[in-house]
Scaffold this motif. Structure first.
Motif, short mmCIF file in Angstrom:
data_model
loop_
_atom_site.label_atom_id
_atom_site.label_comp_id
_atom_site.label_asym_id
_atom_site.label_seq_id
_atom_site.Cartn_x
_atom_site.Cartn_y
_atom_site.Cartn_z
N VAL A 116 -3.23 9.75 -20.70
CA VAL A 116 -2.55 8.31 -20.50
C VAL A 116 -2.30 8.19 -18.82
CG1 VAL A 116 -0.82 6.68 -20.70
CG2 VAL A 116 -2.00 7.80 -22.59
N ILE A 117 -1.76 9.46 -18.27
CA ILE A 117 -1.45 9.40 -16.94
C ILE A 117 -2.50 9.51 -15.84
CG2 ILE A 117 -0.03 10.70 -15.22
CD1 ILE A 117 1.86 11.48 -17.37
N SER A 118 -3.61 10.10 -16.26
CA SER A 118 -5.01 10.09 -15.60
C SER A 118 -5.52 8.78 -15.61
CB SER A 118 -5.72 11.19 -16.43
OG SER A 118 -5.37 12.47 -16.07
N LEU A 119 -5.56 8.19 -17.00
CA LEU A 119 -6.10 6.76 -16.85
C LEU A 119 -5.31 5.89 -15.93
CD1 LEU A 119 -7.62 4.93 -19.70
CD2 LEU A 119 -5.79 3.96 -18.48
N ALA A 120 -3.87 5.99 -16.04
CA ALA A 120 -3.05 5.13 -15.19
C ALA A 120 -3.59 5.38 -13.65
CB ALA A 120 -1.70 5.22 -15.63
N LEU A 121 -3.56 6.73 -13.35
CA LEU A 121 -3.91 7.02 -11.96
C LEU A 121 -5.25 6.32 -11.36
CD1 LEU A 121 -2.81 10.80 -11.53
CD2 LEU A 121 -2.22 8.88 -10.00
N ALA A 141 -6.15 -0.07 -7.96
CA ALA A 141 -5.47 -1.22 -6.86
C ALA A 141 -5.34 -0.98 -5.87
CB ALA A 141 -4.03 -1.17 -7.76
N TYR A 142 -4.96 0.13 -5.35
CA TYR A 142 -4.99 0.40 -3.89
C TYR A 142 -6.45 0.17 -3.04
CZ TYR A 142 -3.76 3.04 0.56
OH TYR A 142 -3.47 3.19 1.85
N LEU A 143 -7.44 0.51 -3.64
CA LEU A 143 -8.84 -0.02 -2.92
C LEU A 143 -8.74 -1.56 -3.10
CD1 LEU A 143 -10.96 2.57 -4.68
CD2 LEU A 143 -10.32 2.70 -2.08
N LEU A 153 0.83 -1.25 0.05
CA LEU A 153 0.08 -0.12 0.10
C LEU A 153 0.76 1.34 -0.14
CD1 LEU A 153 -2.97 -0.77 2.61
CD2 LEU A 153 -2.99 -0.98 0.14
N PHE A 154 2.01 1.27 0.70
CA PHE A 154 2.88 2.51 0.86
C PHE A 154 3.42 2.87 -0.54
CE2 PHE A 154 7.08 4.14 1.66
CZ PHE A 154 6.59 5.45 2.06
N ALA A 155 3.97 1.59 -1.31
CA ALA A 155 4.44 1.74 -2.65
C ALA A 155 3.41 2.28 -3.44
CB ALA A 155 4.85 0.84 -2.92
N ILE A 156 1.95 1.78 -3.49
CA ILE A 156 0.89 2.34 -4.42
C ILE A 156 0.69 3.83 -4.09
CG2 ILE A 156 -1.44 2.04 -5.02
CD1 ILE A 156 -1.17 -0.93 -4.36
N ALA A 157 0.70 4.22 -2.70
CA ALA A 157 0.13 5.51 -2.18
C ALA A 157 1.67 6.55 -2.74
CB ALA A 157 0.27 5.43 -0.70
N SER A 158 2.61 6.06 -2.75
CA SER A 158 3.94 6.88 -3.17
C SER A 158 3.79 7.33 -4.79
CB SER A 158 5.18 6.24 -3.02
OG SER A 158 5.27 5.94 -1.48
N VAL A 159 3.45 6.18 -5.75
CA VAL A 159 3.25 6.35 -6.88
C VAL A 159 2.25 7.24 -7.18
CG1 VAL A 159 2.81 5.18 -8.98
CG2 VAL A 159 4.35 3.94 -7.35
N VAL A 160 1.15 7.09 -6.48
CA VAL A 160 -0.03 7.83 -6.85
C VAL A 160 0.29 9.29 -6.70
CG1 VAL A 160 -2.27 8.60 -5.99
CG2 VAL A 160 -1.77 6.18 -6.37
N LEU A 161 1.16 9.53 -5.56
CA LEU A 161 1.33 11.09 -5.10
C LEU A 161 2.30 11.59 -6.28
CD1 LEU A 161 1.24 13.61 -3.26
CD2 LEU A 161 3.21 12.38 -1.84
#
Length: 316
Positions: free
Chosen positions: A147-152, A158-160, A111-119
């Motif tokens: 594309v970046i918005s779609l990836a976000l 994925a985080y959820l 979760l921390f890795a995903i949250a870091s990528v999102v930020l």
């Protein structure tokens, strides 16, 4: 001969360190992050489809010396400024998720890795948005922005998904062939999205009435965009039949993915035959992100958290 271990010699089961239970507030802001990242695709599409891309001709200010639209500007400024305004809550939600997940980083590194990528991507998006304004809606950057918005949207989904499961090792719970077919379907969908971005970039909705793009023929691109879409649909149908026959773990999300693809194809055919009406194009853009998010969840459902190891037995 040593005697069998008794209750007094059996060590108590240690707490499972990888559960990393998310607080109620973290769940709320995580959902807010997903919703806002989806919503900003809609508002960004409205900016482009109404020709409001340069409604605020400056960045980070809207007009020279003013953060907000001035009386001299048109309604396009309100649309563009509204889209920019969404960036504030979106950034705040990303920061909150990151900070709250920081407290779980030892037990929930995923979760921390995903949250870091999102930020990181949210901050990058803000910078790209400013550069797009400075370069007067460069078509390539606009495509990258989407594309970046779609990836976000996919990453926050994925985080959820992982937030409601235990952390730690994971094990595959579907046949290997099903997993391979799922990844092939993901590739087909990624190609579909890329060609969809190129198709929109070569179409009539440039984001501002003064911007003229002499790109690839839009009609040709629409046909090229359609073929990987149909392939992704056929592959998803195969996944659905397989998952239903074997009652596999991803079944519910494969059903959701299949339904989303049906709607997407129907809207795609409609907009292609109706001269690309702006509203239909906007819906198509948002649904593309949600479809990709559903595909992300399907991939994550290929595995489940491995069973917690049995408690160690110590004999005196």
């Amino acid at each position: 001969m040593s005697s069998a271990p008794t209750a007094s010699t059996i060590a108590p089961r240690p707490p499972v360190p990888h559960l990393g239970v998310a607080s109620r507030f973290l769940r709320i802001v995580a959902w807010a992050s997903f919703v806002l990242n989806t919503f900003i695709i809609g508002t960004g599409g409205a900016v482009r489809l109404t020709g409001s891309g340069l409604g605020c001709p400056n960045w980070p200010l809207c007009a020279p010396g003013s953060l907000v639209p001035t009386e001299e500007l048109t309604y396009h400024s309100l649309i563009e400024f509204g889209n920019r305004t969404i960036s504030g809550p979106l950034l705040i939600s990303a920061i909150l998720v990151f900070v709250l997940t920081w407290r779980l980083r030892a037990s929930r590194r995923d979760l921390f890795a995903i949250a870091s990528v999102v930020l990181g991507l949210v901050v990058l998006q803000a910078l790209i948005g400013g550069i797009i304004v400075w370069l007067h809606l460069n078509a390539n950057l606009v495509g990258i922005h989407y594309v970046i918005s779609l990836a976000l949207v996919c990453i926050t989904a994925a985080y959820l998904t992982r937030m409601y499961e235990m952390g730690g090792p994971r094990e595959r719970v579907v046949p290997k062939g099903f997993a391979i077919l799922t990844h092939v379907t993901t590739l087909a969908m990624a190609v579909t999205v890329i060609f969809g971005v190129l198709t929109t970039g070569s179409g009539p909705h440039s984001g501002d009435s003064t911007i003229q793009r002499d790109g690839i023929d839009a009609v040709l691109m629409s046909h090229i965009h359609a073929w990987p879409g149909y392939i992704a649909f056929a592959l998803t149908l195969a996944l659905l039949v397989w998952a239903a026959a074997r009652r596999l773990r991803p079944l519910r999300w494969v059903i959701a993915l299949f339904a989303a693809l049906i709607v997407q194809i129907a809207i795609g055919i409609y907009q292609a035959r109706s001269g690309l009406p702006p509203f239909a194009v906007g819906v198509h853009m948002v649904l593309a992100a949600l479809t990709a998010a559903a595909m992300t969840v399907v991939v994550l459902r290929l595995k489940r958290p491995a069973a917690a190891p049995a408690a160690a037995i110590e004999v005196e």
